[in-house]
Design a protein around this motif. Structure first.
Motif, PDB file in Angstrom:
ATOM      1  N   ILE A   5       0.856  -1.184   0.000  1.00 24.85           N
ATOM      2  CA  ILE A   5       0.000   0.000   0.000  1.00 24.85           C
ATOM      3  C   ILE A   5       0.897   1.240   0.000  1.00 24.85           C
ATOM      4  CG2 ILE A   5      -1.892   1.235   1.157  1.00 24.85           C
ATOM      5  CD1 ILE A   5      -2.628  -1.685   0.252  1.00 24.85           C
ATOM      6  N   ILE A   6       0.612   2.129  -0.939  1.00 30.14           N
ATOM      7  CA  ILE A   6       1.436   3.335  -1.090  1.00 30.14           C
ATOM      8  C   ILE A   6       0.628   4.533  -0.590  1.00 30.14           C
ATOM      9  CG2 ILE A   6       2.876   4.640  -2.730  1.00 30.14           C
ATOM     10  CD1 ILE A   6       3.382   1.522  -2.628  1.00 30.14           C
ATOM     11  N   GLY A   7       1.089   5.149   0.474  1.00 24.92           N
ATOM     12  CA  GLY A   7       0.373   6.289   1.062  1.00 24.92           C
ATOM     13  C   GLY A   7      -0.505   5.825   2.214  1.00 24.92           C
ATOM     14  N   TYR A  10      -5.242   9.585   4.935  1.00 21.60           N
ATOM     15  CA  TYR A  10      -6.634   9.380   5.316  1.00 21.60           C
ATOM     16  C   TYR A  10      -7.177   8.062   4.736  1.00 21.60           C
ATOM     17  CZ  TYR A  10     -11.693   9.829   4.680  1.00 21.60           C
ATOM     18  OH  TYR A  10     -13.029   9.579   4.625  1.00 21.60           O
ATOM     19  N   TRP A  11      -6.940   7.817   3.437  1.00 21.96           N
ATOM     20  CA  TRP A  11      -7.573   6.690   2.761  1.00 21.96           C
ATOM     21  C   TRP A  11      -6.752   5.396   2.819  1.00 21.96           C
ATOM     22  CZ3 TRP A  11     -12.436   6.294   2.091  1.00 21.96           C
ATOM     23  CH2 TRP A  11     -12.973   5.338   1.229  1.00 21.96           C
ATOM     24  N   GLY A  12      -5.430   5.512   2.836  1.00 28.30           N
ATOM     25  CA  GLY A  12      -4.552   4.326   2.840  1.00 28.30           C
ATOM     26  C   GLY A  12      -4.920   3.289   3.902  1.00 28.30           C
ATOM     27  N   VAL A  30       3.918  -1.173   3.607  1.00 26.28           N
ATOM     28  CA  VAL A  30       3.301   0.147   3.457  1.00 26.28           C
ATOM     29  C   VAL A  30       4.437   1.134   3.230  1.00 26.28           C
ATOM     30  CG1 VAL A  30       2.015   2.007   4.553  1.00 26.28           C
ATOM     31  CG2 VAL A  30       1.277  -0.349   4.886  1.00 26.28           C
ATOM     32  N   PHE A  31       4.283   1.929   2.173  1.00 25.66           N
ATOM     33  CA  PHE A  31       5.290   2.959   1.862  1.00 25.66           C
ATOM     34  C   PHE A  31       4.636   4.327   2.038  1.00 25.66           C
ATOM     35  CE2 PHE A  31       6.662   5.446  -2.124  1.00 25.66           C
ATOM     36  CZ  PHE A  31       7.628   6.181  -1.436  1.00 25.66           C
ATOM     37  N   ASP A  32       5.294   5.180   2.814  1.00 26.70           N
ATOM     38  CA  ASP A  32       4.854   6.574   2.933  1.00 26.70           C
ATOM     39  C   ASP A  32       6.121   7.400   3.136  1.00 26.70           C
ATOM     40  OD1 ASP A  32       1.835   7.939   3.871  1.00 26.70           O
ATOM     41  OD2 ASP A  32       3.674   9.137   4.038  1.00 26.70           O
ATOM     42  N   LEU A  33       6.103   8.633   2.652  1.00 23.83           N
ATOM     43  CA  LEU A  33       7.277   9.493   2.844  1.00 23.83           C
ATOM     44  C   LEU A  33       7.378   9.953   4.295  1.00 23.83           C
ATOM     45  CD1 LEU A  33       7.052  11.701  -0.394  1.00 23.83           C
ATOM     46  CD2 LEU A  33       8.539   9.722   0.038  1.00 23.83           C
ATOM     47  N   ILE A  91      -5.029   2.151  -8.518  1.00 25.75           N
ATOM     48  CA  ILE A  91      -4.825   3.574  -8.185  1.00 25.75           C
ATOM     49  C   ILE A  91      -6.122   4.144  -7.651  1.00 25.75           C
ATOM     50  CG2 ILE A  91      -3.964   5.803  -9.004  1.00 25.75           C
ATOM     51  CD1 ILE A  91      -2.898   4.527 -11.471  1.00 25.75           C
ATOM     52  N   GLU A  92      -5.992   4.948  -6.621  1.00 24.75           N
ATOM     53  CA  GLU A  92      -7.172   5.646  -6.105  1.00 24.75           C
ATOM     54  C   GLU A  92      -7.703   6.633  -7.148  1.00 24.75           C
ATOM     55  OE1 GLU A  92      -9.407   5.616  -3.933  1.00 24.75           O
ATOM     56  OE2 GLU A  92      -8.527   3.804  -3.125  1.00 24.75           O
ATOM     57  N   LYS A  93      -8.961   6.955  -7.023  1.00 28.40           N
ATOM     58  CA  LYS A  93      -9.569   7.929  -7.959  1.00 28.40           C
ATOM     59  C   LYS A  93      -9.042   9.317  -7.644  1.00 28.40           C
ATOM     60  CE  LYS A  93     -11.959  10.056  -4.765  1.00 28.40           C
ATOM     61  NZ  LYS A  93     -11.701  11.433  -4.440  1.00 28.40           N
TER      62      LYS A  93
HETATM   63  N1  LIG Z   1     -12.136   6.067  -2.996  1.00 29.62           N
HETATM   64  C1  LIG Z   1     -12.511   6.998  -2.158  1.00 29.62           C
HETATM   65  O1  LIG Z   1     -13.666   7.108  -1.772  1.00 29.62           O
HETATM   66  C2  LIG Z   1     -11.467   7.958  -1.649  1.00 29.62           C
HETATM   67  C3  LIG Z   1     -11.679   8.695  -0.475  1.00 29.62           C
HETATM   68  C4  LIG Z   1     -10.679   9.573  -0.056  1.00 29.62           C
HETATM   69  C5  LIG Z   1      -9.507   9.718  -0.788  1.00 29.62           C
HETATM   70  N2  LIG Z   1      -9.360   8.998  -1.933  1.00 29.62           N
HETATM   71  C6  LIG Z   1      -8.152   9.174  -2.774  1.00 29.62           C
HETATM   72  O2  LIG Z   1      -7.032   8.639  -2.077  1.00 29.62           O
HETATM   73  C7  LIG Z   1      -5.859   9.367  -2.431  1.00 29.62           C
HETATM   74  C8  LIG Z   1      -5.201   9.884  -1.149  1.00 29.62           C
HETATM   75  O3  LIG Z   1      -6.090  10.736  -0.483  1.00 29.62           O
HETATM   76  P1  LIG Z   1      -5.965  10.996   1.103  1.00 29.62           P
HETATM   77  O4  LIG Z   1      -7.170  11.792   1.454  1.00 29.62           O
HETATM   78  O5  LIG Z   1      -5.672   9.725   1.816  1.00 29.62           O
HETATM   79  O6  LIG Z   1      -4.673  11.941   1.137  1.00 29.62           O
HETATM   80  P2  LIG Z   1      -3.755  12.279   2.412  1.00 29.62           P
HETATM   81  O7  LIG Z   1      -3.066  13.534   2.089  1.00 29.62           O
HETATM   82  O8  LIG Z   1      -4.542  12.154   3.681  1.00 29.62           O
HETATM   83  O9  LIG Z   1      -2.702  11.083   2.428  1.00 29.62           O
HETATM   84  C9  LIG Z   1      -1.718  10.912   1.451  1.00 29.62           C
HETATM   85  C10 LIG Z   1      -0.526  10.166   2.063  1.00 29.62           C
HETATM   86  O10 LIG Z   1       0.409   9.947   1.015  1.00 29.62           O
HETATM   87  C11 LIG Z   1       1.717  10.269   1.477  1.00 29.62           C
HETATM   88  N3  LIG Z   1       2.503  10.669   0.308  1.00 29.62           N
HETATM   89  C12 LIG Z   1       2.451  11.835  -0.379  1.00 29.62           C
HETATM   90  N4  LIG Z   1       3.259  11.805  -1.449  1.00 29.62           N
HETATM   91  C13 LIG Z   1       3.827  10.576  -1.437  1.00 29.62           C
HETATM   92  C14 LIG Z   1       4.758   9.928  -2.292  1.00 29.62           C
HETATM   93  N5  LIG Z   1       5.241  10.528  -3.386  1.00 29.62           N
HETATM   94  N6  LIG Z   1       5.146   8.680  -1.978  1.00 29.62           N
HETATM   95  C15 LIG Z   1       4.650   8.051  -0.884  1.00 29.62           C
HETATM   96  N7  LIG Z   1       3.762   8.614  -0.028  1.00 29.62           N
HETATM   97  C16 LIG Z   1       3.363   9.843  -0.310  1.00 29.62           C
HETATM   98  C17 LIG Z   1       1.528  11.372   2.498  1.00 29.62           C
HETATM   99  O11 LIG Z   1       2.596  11.422   3.417  1.00 29.62           O
HETATM  100  C18 LIG Z   1       0.198  10.957   3.149  1.00 29.62           C
HETATM  101  O12 LIG Z   1       0.410  10.127   4.260  1.00 29.62           O
HETATM  102  C19 LIG Z   1      -6.334  10.483  -3.390  1.00 29.62           C
HETATM  103  O13 LIG Z   1      -6.169  10.053  -4.702  1.00 29.62           O
HETATM  104  C20 LIG Z   1      -7.812  10.618  -3.067  1.00 29.62           C
HETATM  105  O14 LIG Z   1      -8.577  11.104  -4.161  1.00 29.62           O
HETATM  106  C21 LIG Z   1     -10.287   8.124  -2.366  1.00 29.62           C
END
Ligand SMILES: NC(=O)c1ccc[n+]([C@@H]2O[C@H](COP(=O)([O-])OP(=O)(O)OC[C@H]3O[C@@H](n4cnc5c(N)ncnc54)[C@H](O)[C@@H]3O)[C@@H](O)[C@H]2O)c1
Length: 333
Positions: A5-7, A10-12, A30-33, A91-93
């Motif tokens: 899982i990358i990221g 909130y959603w990861g 799990v990979f996150d920066l 990939i997430e949307k």
């Molecule tokens: N399917 C759904 O219903 C749904 C709901 C919410 C979000 N999403 C999607 O999920 C994705 C993430 O949204 P979120 O709200 O979780 O964002 P977020 O900002 O809460 O989390 C993103 C995470 O990614 C990490 N990150 C950023 N750049 C990175 C990189 N290059 N390599 C590795 N890690 C990296 C950040 O440190 C952070 O922890 C978006 O595409 C969003 O549209 C989908």
């Protein structure tokens, strides 16, 4: 099936939970920066490896697939690297931030034979599946319009406008229910910040056969509304996603033109019948989405939320952004 899982923002965590619970799947990494985010993983899932270096995953022969839940502008590079390393990719949307990028990823997946899928979560909800069933079985008559409101006091995204953030849900549902791609797009919006990214926007999609869809998306509403009207010429459906048990109401309401009416004296007969509330199971959409991804890898089937549906959504978002910039220009595909 081992999935990284990358990221983990909130959603990861939702992806980690669902791929951990899914049959035939295990979360390997799990990979996150951010180390802070990875500390959360270590606490909840001590058996999952964590890293701040993507190469650890790309070079791990045991990891079959990656699921990307990072900000939109990072999707393309992360997905491209994973595809080149021979991984299946979810990939997430929205799939990418441009049509060009989506096309490139699709070409890579065609070349490598690896699955490329996008998470349009709503397609897997029991409510949307029920609506689809009502449409294809002819129970609402001929589909005429979809009208959606998705507004709340939302988190302003720094990289995309409100349509890129919220409308992928509506667009993916709409293309799926209409079983079609629009012929044209028109959008207007306004940015109340100095980054020129609209925080409130109205998008209209025009489909063949006089079908129309309209979406109201906003991060600056004092109330949260998640409602969609699906209008057929026999019945109409109200989908209220904030309802826990009664998400759908089917209105046996309609109208017909009185035969003797003419252009100057249009006579309409209104029909007002029962309202029914179908029982909808409450399975977690993400669990079905995870299952579909694993299934696509193991059986070579095309997932419901395919890369083609991801590309279609991005095409519409890109055109909508252009339309907003040109004050509501009507853009034909
Ligand atoms: N399917 C759904 O219903 C749904 C709901 C919410 C979000 N999403 C999607 O999920 C994705 C993430 O949204 P979120 O709200 O979780 O964002 P977020 O900002 O809460 O989390 C993103 C995470 O990614 C990490 N990150 C950023 N750049 C990175 C990189 N290059 N390599 C590795 N890690 C990296 C950040 O440190 C952070 O922890 C978006 O595409 C969003 O549209 C989908």
């Amino acid at each position: 099936m081992k999935i990284a899982i990358i990221g983990y923002g909130y959603w990861g965590p939702n992806l980690v939970r669902n791929f951990s619970l899914a049959e035939n799947s295990e979360v390997s990494w799990v990979f996150d920066l951010s180390e802070k985010q990875l500390d959360r993983v270590k606490k909840s899932y001590p058996n999952i490896k964590t890293t701040t270096n993507y190469q650890d995953i790309l070079h791990d022969p045991e990891t079959d697939a990656v699921a990307i839940a990072t900000p939109v502008f990072t999707h393309f590079e992360l997905a491209k690297k994973a595809m080149i390393s021979g991984k299946h990719v979810l990939i997430e949307k929205p799939m990418t931030s441009s049509v060009k990028e989506s096309n490139e990823l699709i070409q890579l997946s065609q070349k490598s034979g690896k699955v490329l899928m996008v998470d349009h979560t709503y397609l897997y909800t029991d409510a949307v599946q029920k609506i689809k069933d009502l449409i294809v079985t002819g129970q609402i008559g001929k589909l005429q319009y979809i009208d959606s409101t998705r507004i709340n006091l939302g988190l302003f995204q720094r990289d995309v406008n409100v349509l890129w953030d919220l409308a992928p849900h509506d667009i993916s549902i709409c293309n799926y229910l209409m079983d079609d791609f629009p012929i044209a797009v028109q959008a207007v919006g306004a940015a109340h910040t100095d980054n020129n990214l609209a925080n409130i926007a109205y998008l209209t999609l025009f489909y063949n056969d006089n079908k129309i869809a309209h979406f109201n998306c906003s991060w600056i509403s004092p109330v949260k509304i998640r409602q969609m009207l699906i209008g057929g010429d026999q019945k109409m459906i109200l989908f209220n996603d904030l309802e826990t048990t009664e998400k759908l109401r089917i209105y046996d309401k309609g109208y017909s033109i009185v035969p003797e009416s003419d252009r100057n004296r249009l006579l309409i007969d209104y029909r007002i019948g029962d309202i029914t509330i179908p029982k909808i199971p409450q399975t977690e959409a993400l669990a079905s989405m995870a299952k579909d991804f694993i299934n696509a890898i193991t059986t070579h089937s095309v997932p419901l939320s395919s890369s083609k549906s991801g590309l279609d959504v991005v095409k519409i978002l890109e055109a909508a952004e252009k339309s907003i910039q040109n004050k509501g220009q009507y853009i034909e595909f």
